[in-house]
Design a protein around this motif. Structure first.
Motif, PDB file in Angstrom:
ATOM      1  N   THR A  30     -39.938  -6.613 -65.083  1.00 23.55           N
ATOM      2  CA  THR A  30     -39.854  -6.007 -66.415  1.00 23.55           C
ATOM      3  C   THR A  30     -41.067  -5.107 -66.627  1.00 23.55           C
ATOM      4  N   VAL A  31     -40.882  -4.061 -67.441  1.00 23.67           N
ATOM      5  CA  VAL A  31     -41.983  -3.182 -67.829  1.00 23.67           C
ATOM      6  C   VAL A  31     -41.811  -2.836 -69.303  1.00 23.67           C
ATOM      7  N   GLY A  32     -42.889  -2.327 -69.922  1.00 21.33           N
ATOM      8  CA  GLY A  32     -42.846  -2.007 -71.335  1.00 21.33           C
ATOM      9  C   GLY A  32     -42.887  -0.527 -71.632  1.00 21.33           C
ATOM     10  N   ASP A  33     -42.709   0.314 -70.608  1.00 23.95           N
ATOM     11  CA  ASP A  33     -42.718   1.760 -70.842  1.00 23.95           C
ATOM     12  C   ASP A  33     -41.828   2.464 -69.834  1.00 23.95           C
ATOM     13  N   GLY A  34     -41.500   3.718 -70.162  1.00 23.82           N
ATOM     14  CA  GLY A  34     -40.617   4.498 -69.307  1.00 23.82           C
ATOM     15  C   GLY A  34     -41.160   4.780 -67.921  1.00 23.82           C
ATOM     16  N   PRO A  35     -42.428   5.245 -67.813  1.00 22.38           N
ATOM     17  CA  PRO A  35     -42.963   5.565 -66.487  1.00 22.38           C
ATOM     18  C   PRO A  35     -42.926   4.399 -65.511  1.00 22.38           C
ATOM     19  N   ILE A  50     -31.774  -2.048 -67.056  1.00 18.68           N
ATOM     20  CA  ILE A  50     -31.529  -2.044 -68.492  1.00 18.68           C
ATOM     21  C   ILE A  50     -32.727  -1.374 -69.151  1.00 18.68           C
ATOM     22  N   VAL A  51     -32.462  -0.329 -69.941  1.00 21.23           N
ATOM     23  CA  VAL A  51     -33.544   0.538 -70.420  1.00 21.23           C
ATOM     24  C   VAL A  51     -33.422   0.792 -71.925  1.00 21.23           C
ATOM     25  N   ASP A  52     -34.526   0.603 -72.645  1.00 23.87           N
ATOM     26  CA  ASP A  52     -34.583   0.973 -74.057  1.00 23.87           C
ATOM     27  C   ASP A  52     -34.797   2.482 -74.144  1.00 23.87           C
ATOM     28  N   VAL A  53     -34.102   3.146 -75.080  1.00 24.13           N
ATOM     29  CA  VAL A  53     -34.248   4.593 -75.225  1.00 24.13           C
ATOM     30  C   VAL A  53     -35.658   4.967 -75.669  1.00 24.13           C
ATOM     31  N   THR A  60     -39.738   8.319 -78.691  1.00 19.70           N
ATOM     32  CA  THR A  60     -38.615   9.248 -78.913  1.00 19.70           C
ATOM     33  C   THR A  60     -37.537   8.972 -77.868  1.00 19.70           C
ATOM     34  N   ASP A  61     -37.648   9.595 -76.684  1.00 17.20           N
ATOM     35  CA  ASP A  61     -36.610   9.403 -75.672  1.00 17.20           C
ATOM     36  C   ASP A  61     -37.189   9.103 -74.294  1.00 17.20           C
ATOM     37  N   GLU A  62     -38.380   8.472 -74.262  1.00 13.31           N
ATOM     38  CA  GLU A  62     -39.013   8.180 -72.961  1.00 13.31           C
ATOM     39  C   GLU A  62     -38.106   7.368 -72.044  1.00 13.31           C
ATOM     40  N   GLY A  63     -37.449   6.367 -72.616  1.00 12.68           N
ATOM     41  CA  GLY A  63     -36.594   5.510 -71.799  1.00 12.68           C
ATOM     42  C   GLY A  63     -35.419   6.264 -71.203  1.00 12.68           C
ATOM     43  N   LEU A  64     -34.812   7.118 -72.007  1.00 10.72           N
ATOM     44  CA  LEU A  64     -33.682   7.906 -71.505  1.00 10.72           C
ATOM     45  C   LEU A  64     -34.128   8.832 -70.390  1.00 10.72           C
ATOM     46  N   ARG A  65     -35.256   9.506 -70.596  1.00  9.18           N
ATOM     47  CA  ARG A  65     -35.747  10.421 -69.557  1.00  9.18           C
ATOM     48  C   ARG A  65     -36.080   9.661 -68.285  1.00  9.18           C
ATOM     49  N   ALA A  66     -36.632   8.469 -68.441  1.00  5.65           N
ATOM     50  CA  ALA A  66     -36.928   7.647 -67.264  1.00  5.65           C
ATOM     51  C   ALA A  66     -35.641   7.239 -66.555  1.00  5.65           C
ATOM     52  N   ALA A  67     -34.614   6.906 -67.335  1.00  5.86           N
ATOM     53  CA  ALA A  67     -33.326   6.525 -66.745  1.00  5.86           C
ATOM     54  C   ALA A  67     -32.710   7.691 -65.984  1.00  5.86           C
ATOM     55  N   LEU A  68     -32.778   8.884 -66.564  1.00  2.00           N
ATOM     56  CA  LEU A  68     -32.247  10.067 -65.891  1.00  2.00           C
ATOM     57  C   LEU A  68     -33.027  10.353 -64.613  1.00  2.00           C
ATOM     58  N   ASN A  69     -34.330  10.107 -64.662  1.00  4.29           N
ATOM     59  CA  ASN A  69     -35.174  10.298 -63.475  1.00  4.29           C
ATOM     60  C   ASN A  69     -34.768   9.336 -62.371  1.00  4.29           C
ATOM     61  N   VAL A  70     -34.487   8.097 -62.763  1.00  2.00           N
ATOM     62  CA  VAL A  70     -34.032   7.105 -61.779  1.00  2.00           C
ATOM     63  C   VAL A  70     -32.732   7.568 -61.124  1.00  2.00           C
ATOM     64  N   ARG A  71     -31.804   8.079 -61.924  1.00  2.00           N
ATOM     65  CA  ARG A  71     -30.524   8.524 -61.379  1.00  2.00           C
ATOM     66  C   ARG A  71     -30.690   9.720 -60.440  1.00  2.00           C
ATOM     67  N   ARG A  89     -26.299  12.548 -78.387  1.00  2.00           N
ATOM     68  CA  ARG A  89     -26.866  13.347 -77.288  1.00  2.00           C
ATOM     69  C   ARG A  89     -27.286  12.462 -76.136  1.00  2.00           C
ATOM     70  N   TYR A  90     -27.802  11.277 -76.440  1.00  2.00           N
ATOM     71  CA  TYR A  90     -28.234  10.382 -75.384  1.00  2.00           C
ATOM     72  C   TYR A  90     -27.056   9.959 -74.512  1.00  2.00           C
ATOM     73  N   ALA A  91     -25.927   9.678 -75.155  1.00  2.00           N
ATOM     74  CA  ALA A  91     -24.744   9.267 -74.395  1.00  2.00           C
ATOM     75  C   ALA A  91     -24.262  10.395 -73.493  1.00  2.00           C
ATOM     76  N   THR A  92     -24.200  11.615 -74.036  1.00  2.00           N
ATOM     77  CA  THR A  92     -23.708  12.731 -73.237  1.00  2.00           C
ATOM     78  C   THR A  92     -24.699  13.124 -72.150  1.00  2.00           C
ATOM     79  N   ASP A  93     -26.007  13.026 -72.435  1.00  2.00           N
ATOM     80  CA  ASP A  93     -27.009  13.291 -71.400  1.00  2.00           C
ATOM     81  C   ASP A  93     -26.885  12.295 -70.260  1.00  2.00           C
ATOM     82  N   LEU A  94     -26.665  11.048 -70.618  1.00  2.00           N
ATOM     83  CA  LEU A  94     -26.614   9.985 -69.617  1.00  2.00           C
ATOM     84  C   LEU A  94     -25.461  10.162 -68.653  1.00  2.00           C
TER      85      LEU A  94
END
Length: 217
Positions: A30-35, A50-53, A60-71, A89-94
């Protein structure tokens, strides 16, 4: 199943670990931040992240950006994004890079443990699960002249349930119809969205992409 979690709230993070553990799902990190997400994904190669937005520092959207980076770095890694509020927007970005193995749920869904665990398993196995509230908002914003306008109300209902990751049997149960009727509706959906039989099993994913992508544009 092995899972990693990126969530800054210690209470929710530990609650998720316990819920997953009770269902026989191991949380390996587990981690507490996007990076930090990319690091634990690279190290553990989990079956699901499992990622918090919204996480530090800007929430703001650190988690989403981190998730997109993982993908991008590890294509095909199943991702479940959790959000406090509906953010279309988060759903469509994902799903922009493909709808296989992705999920977007409101955090309140975690309280329905059985549904949440079912969603986790479906996403980890390559399915798509989008929160019903997100689907409702996207459907309400469809554009005039959209190909989805050719669908009947019942076909749109079926497609919405497909976007939630429901199987044909589950859709039949929700709508109180036969599974054969659901299969007929899905066949009509494929035809109206011009998804050819040659595209095989990917037609279901492509229909969901058309539904979410076009509705959210």
């Amino acid at each position: 199943m092995r899972v990693v979690i990126a969530e800054d709230s210690v209470l929710l993070r530990e609650g998720l670990v316990r819920l997953l553990g009770d269902a026989g799902i191991e949380t390996v990190a587990t981690v507490g931040d996007g990076p930090g997400l990319l690091g634990i994904v690279e190290e553990h190669k989990p079956d699901l992240a499992i990622v918090d937005v919204r996480m530090p520092p800007s929430f703001t959207d650190e988690g989403l950006r981190a998730a997109l980076n993982v993908r991008e770095r590890r294509p095909g890694t199943p991702i479940l994004v959790l959000s406090q509020y509906v953010e279309e927007r988060y759903a469509t970005d994902l799903i922009g890079g493909g709808a296989e193995g992705v999920g977007y749920l409101l955090k309140e869904r975690v309280s329905d443990v059985a549904e949440f665990i079912d969603a986790v398993r479906r996403i980890a196995s390559g399915g798509t699960v989008i929160d019903p509230e997100v689907i409702g908002q996207l459907l309400g914003r469809r554009r005039t002249g959209d190909p989805l306008d050719a669908l009947t109300p019942r076909e749109r209902e079926v497609l919405g349930l497909m976007a939630q990751g429901r199987s044909n049997g589950a859709i039949a149960g929700d709508l109180v119809v036969t599974e054969g009727a659901v299969e007929k509706h899905i066949s009509n959906i494929f035809m109206k969205l011009d998804l050819q039989p040659a595209q095989g099993g990917h037609r279901r994913v492509m229909a969901v992409l058309a539904y979410l992508g076009r509705a959210g544009s």
